[in-house]
Design a protein around this motif. Structure first.
Motif, PDB file in Angstrom:
ATOM      1  N   ALA A   1      38.858  34.797  41.839  1.00  0.00           N
ATOM      2  CA  ALA A   1      38.210  35.337  43.057  1.00  0.00           C
ATOM      3  C   ALA A   1      38.753  36.751  43.330  1.00  0.00           C
ATOM      4  CB  ALA A   1      38.109  34.512  44.093  1.00  0.00           C
ATOM      5  N   LEU A   2      39.926  36.677  43.791  1.00  0.00           N
ATOM      6  CA  LEU A   2      40.931  38.000  44.108  1.00  0.00           C
ATOM      7  C   LEU A   2      40.541  39.183  43.198  1.00  0.00           C
ATOM      8  CD1 LEU A   2      42.734  39.685  45.962  1.00  0.00           C
ATOM      9  CD2 LEU A   2      44.637  38.353  44.693  1.00  0.00           C
ATOM     10  N   PHE A   3      40.755  38.840  41.741  1.00  0.00           N
ATOM     11  CA  PHE A   3      40.670  39.819  40.615  1.00  0.00           C
ATOM     12  C   PHE A   3      39.393  40.344  40.798  1.00  0.00           C
ATOM     13  CE2 PHE A   3      44.451  37.955  38.307  1.00  0.00           C
ATOM     14  CZ  PHE A   3      45.433  38.241  39.309  1.00  0.00           C
ATOM     15  N   ALA A   4      38.435  39.642  40.734  1.00  0.00           N
ATOM     16  CA  ALA A   4      37.032  39.910  40.447  1.00  0.00           C
ATOM     17  C   ALA A   4      36.668  40.736  41.726  1.00  0.00           C
ATOM     18  CB  ALA A   4      36.081  38.797  40.132  1.00  0.00           C
ATOM     19  N   SER A   5      36.753  40.323  42.988  1.00  0.00           N
ATOM     20  CA  SER A   5      36.454  41.262  44.131  1.00  0.00           C
ATOM     21  C   SER A   5      37.451  42.296  44.217  1.00  0.00           C
ATOM     22  CB  SER A   5      37.005  40.244  45.517  1.00  0.00           C
ATOM     23  OG  SER A   5      36.386  39.055  45.315  1.00  0.00           O
ATOM     24  N   MET A   6      38.445  42.570  43.857  1.00  0.00           N
ATOM     25  CA  MET A   6      39.259  43.879  43.685  1.00  0.00           C
ATOM     26  C   MET A   6      38.806  44.639  42.864  1.00  0.00           C
ATOM     27  SD  MET A   6      41.600  43.578  46.186  1.00  0.00           S
ATOM     28  CE  MET A   6      42.890  44.909  45.923  1.00  0.00           C
ATOM     29  N   GLU A   7      38.222  44.262  41.728  1.00  0.00           N
ATOM     30  CA  GLU A   7      37.720  45.502  40.552  1.00  0.00           C
ATOM     31  C   GLU A   7      36.242  45.655  41.078  1.00  0.00           C
ATOM     32  OE1 GLU A   7      38.104  44.429  36.469  1.00  0.00           O
ATOM     33  OE2 GLU A   7      39.718  42.928  36.647  1.00  0.00           O
ATOM     34  N   ALA A   8      35.593  44.708  41.692  1.00  0.00           N
ATOM     35  CA  ALA A   8      34.295  45.153  42.378  1.00  0.00           C
ATOM     36  C   ALA A   8      34.306  46.181  43.327  1.00  0.00           C
ATOM     37  CB  ALA A   8      33.574  44.040  42.558  1.00  0.00           C
ATOM     38  N   ALA A   9      35.336  46.275  44.069  1.00  0.00           N
ATOM     39  CA  ALA A   9      35.890  47.041  45.041  1.00  0.00           C
ATOM     40  C   ALA A   9      36.274  48.380  44.340  1.00  0.00           C
ATOM     41  CB  ALA A   9      36.640  46.441  46.248  1.00  0.00           C
ATOM     42  N   GLY A  10      36.376  48.531  43.290  1.00  0.00           N
ATOM     43  CA  GLY A  10      36.836  49.890  42.456  1.00  0.00           C
ATOM     44  C   GLY A  10      38.337  49.941  42.384  1.00  0.00           C
ATOM     45  N   GLU A  11      39.123  48.714  42.690  1.00  0.00           N
ATOM     46  CA  GLU A  11      40.732  48.789  42.406  1.00  0.00           C
ATOM     47  C   GLU A  11      40.859  48.641  40.839  1.00  0.00           C
ATOM     48  OE1 GLU A  11      42.419  49.812  44.707  1.00  0.00           O
ATOM     49  OE2 GLU A  11      41.075  49.412  46.462  1.00  0.00           O
ATOM     50  N   GLN A  12      41.904  49.072  40.479  1.00  0.00           N
ATOM     51  CA  GLN A  12      42.561  48.899  39.117  1.00  0.00           C
ATOM     52  C   GLN A  12      42.702  47.474  38.810  1.00  0.00           C
ATOM     53  OE1 GLN A  12      45.393  52.174  37.790  1.00  0.00           O
ATOM     54  NE2 GLN A  12      45.595  52.420  39.974  1.00  0.00           N
ATOM     55  N   PRO A  13      42.326  47.174  37.566  1.00  0.00           N
ATOM     56  CA  PRO A  13      42.491  45.568  37.206  1.00  0.00           C
ATOM     57  C   PRO A  13      44.152  45.540  37.058  1.00  0.00           C
ATOM     58  CG  PRO A  13      41.493  46.692  35.376  1.00  0.00           C
ATOM     59  CD  PRO A  13      41.555  47.666  36.546  1.00  0.00           C
ATOM     60  N   VAL A  14      44.545  44.230  37.445  1.00  0.00           N
ATOM     61  CA  VAL A  14      46.026  43.922  37.170  1.00  0.00           C
ATOM     62  C   VAL A  14      46.144  42.552  36.543  1.00  0.00           C
ATOM     63  CG1 VAL A  14      46.841  45.350  39.070  1.00  0.00           C
ATOM     64  CG2 VAL A  14      46.164  42.898  39.534  1.00  0.00           C
ATOM     65  N   THR A  15      47.185  42.073  36.005  1.00  0.00           N
ATOM     66  CA  THR A  15      47.287  40.636  35.373  1.00  0.00           C
ATOM     67  C   THR A  15      47.897  39.856  36.491  1.00  0.00           C
ATOM     68  OG1 THR A  15      49.470  41.301  34.839  1.00  0.00           O
ATOM     69  CG2 THR A  15      47.841  42.014  33.104  1.00  0.00           C
ATOM     70  N   THR A  16      47.958  38.699  36.091  1.00  0.00           N
ATOM     71  CA  THR A  16      48.405  37.564  36.917  1.00  0.00           C
ATOM     72  C   THR A  16      50.152  37.743  37.412  1.00  0.00           C
ATOM     73  OG1 THR A  16      47.010  35.812  36.245  1.00  0.00           O
ATOM     74  CG2 THR A  16      48.903  35.152  37.255  1.00  0.00           C
ATOM     75  N   ALA A  17      50.807  38.428  36.133  1.00  0.00           N
ATOM     76  CA  ALA A  17      51.993  38.827  36.249  1.00  0.00           C
ATOM     77  C   ALA A  17      52.360  39.842  37.352  1.00  0.00           C
ATOM     78  CB  ALA A  17      52.776  39.035  34.936  1.00  0.00           C
ATOM     79  N   GLN A  18      51.361  41.048  37.018  1.00  0.00           N
ATOM     80  CA  GLN A  18      51.635  41.986  38.000  1.00  0.00           C
ATOM     81  C   GLN A  18      51.088  41.727  39.474  1.00  0.00           C
ATOM     82  OE1 GLN A  18      48.618  44.414  35.773  1.00  0.00           O
ATOM     83  NE2 GLN A  18      50.633  45.809  34.842  1.00  0.00           N
ATOM     84  N   ALA A  19      50.190  40.639  39.857  1.00  0.00           N
ATOM     85  CA  ALA A  19      50.028  40.223  41.052  1.00  0.00           C
ATOM     86  C   ALA A  19      51.181  39.589  41.790  1.00  0.00           C
ATOM     87  CB  ALA A  19      48.751  39.539  41.081  1.00  0.00           C
ATOM     88  N   SER A  20      51.945  38.747  40.788  1.00  0.00           N
ATOM     89  CA  SER A  20      52.922  38.098  41.256  1.00  0.00           C
ATOM     90  C   SER A  20      54.005  38.954  41.650  1.00  0.00           C
ATOM     91  CB  SER A  20      53.457  37.127  40.027  1.00  0.00           C
ATOM     92  OG  SER A  20      52.499  36.188  39.569  1.00  0.00           O
ATOM     93  N   VAL A  21      54.463  40.153  41.020  1.00  0.00           N
ATOM     94  CA  VAL A  21      55.258  41.051  41.393  1.00  0.00           C
ATOM     95  C   VAL A  21      54.907  41.475  43.083  1.00  0.00           C
ATOM     96  CG1 VAL A  21      56.134  43.140  41.069  1.00  0.00           C
ATOM     97  CG2 VAL A  21      55.763  41.952  39.039  1.00  0.00           C
ATOM     98  N   PHE A  22      54.017  41.892  43.238  1.00  0.00           N
ATOM     99  CA  PHE A  22      53.532  42.119  44.489  1.00  0.00           C
ATOM    100  C   PHE A  22      54.000  41.207  45.763  1.00  0.00           C
ATOM    101  CE2 PHE A  22      50.977  45.685  42.853  1.00  0.00           C
ATOM    102  CZ  PHE A  22      51.246  46.668  43.870  1.00  0.00           C
ATOM    103  N   ALA A  23      53.567  39.922  45.062  1.00  0.00           N
ATOM    104  CA  ALA A  23      53.868  38.648  46.204  1.00  0.00           C
ATOM    105  C   ALA A  23      55.395  38.398  46.411  1.00  0.00           C
ATOM    106  CB  ALA A  23      53.313  37.364  45.573  1.00  0.00           C
ATOM    107  N   LEU A  24      56.044  38.989  45.595  1.00  0.00           N
ATOM    108  CA  LEU A  24      57.501  38.707  45.399  1.00  0.00           C
ATOM    109  C   LEU A  24      58.550  39.972  45.909  1.00  0.00           C
ATOM    110  CD1 LEU A  24      57.524  36.273  42.189  1.00  0.00           C
ATOM    111  CD2 LEU A  24      57.823  35.643  44.681  1.00  0.00           C
ATOM    112  N   LEU A  25      57.961  41.064  46.053  1.00  0.00           N
ATOM    113  CA  LEU A  25      58.727  41.997  46.149  1.00  0.00           C
ATOM    114  C   LEU A  25      59.288  42.357  47.896  1.00  0.00           C
ATOM    115  CD1 LEU A  25      56.884  45.232  44.860  1.00  0.00           C
ATOM    116  CD2 LEU A  25      59.144  44.573  44.330  1.00  0.00           C
TER     117      LEU A  25
END
Length: 147
Positions: A22-46
């Motif tokens: 849901a997050l990845f599809a919604s972000m891409e639909a809003a025009g954001e660059q696609p990211v991987t699960t690992a890349q999304a995890s980086v943001f959550a842990l910084l």
């Protein structure tokens, strides 16, 4: 043919995948660059002041090389930057850029909307029960032997 009921780890994995899809599809639909699960995890842990790649790898439960790949993909997208660690001349910290912070804030707002959709589907009490169970102190992982 009947299948056995899924165990809790399987259900956690499916629930996480539902949120990520849901997050990845919604972000891409809003025009954001696609990211991987690992890349999304980086943001959550910084950490706000920055985090080393080695520490990110430890938090993610992956190899340093895997964390490095995720980080450098995000650096290439302009969402993260590498800066010298003021406490050590040998270490470098990874932190968000202004663009990375904007995207992260949008992702957090998107997750809040996804949670509200979940509350509409399973009820606010169901979401509250999930949150309560997942934030409760479970203690140390037990050492057990199955019969």
């Amino acid at each position: 043919m009947s299948h056995p009921a899924a165990n809790l780890p399987q259900l956690f994995t499916e629930a996480r995948r539902w949120f990520e899809d849901a997050l990845f599809a919604s972000m891409e639909a809003a025009g954001e660059q696609p990211v991987t699960t690992a890349q999304a995890s980086v943001f959550a842990l910084l950490d706000a002041e920055g985090t080393t790649v080695s520490e990110l790898a430890r938090r993610m439960g992956v190899t340093r090389q895997t964390a490095h790949q995720a980080v450098h993909g995000l650096i290439g997208m302009g969402l993260l930057e590498q800066v010298p660690d003021p406490g050590s001349a040998r270490r470098r910290l990874i932190r968000t850029t202004a663009e990375g912070q904007r995207v992260h804030e949008r992702a957090q707002a998107t997750i809040a909307v996804i949670e509200s959709v979940l509350a509409e589907r399973i009820g606010a009490a169901g979401v509250q029960a999930l949150r309560g169970g997942l934030t409760a102190d479970w203690g140390q992982p037990p050492l057990v032997s199955a019969p």
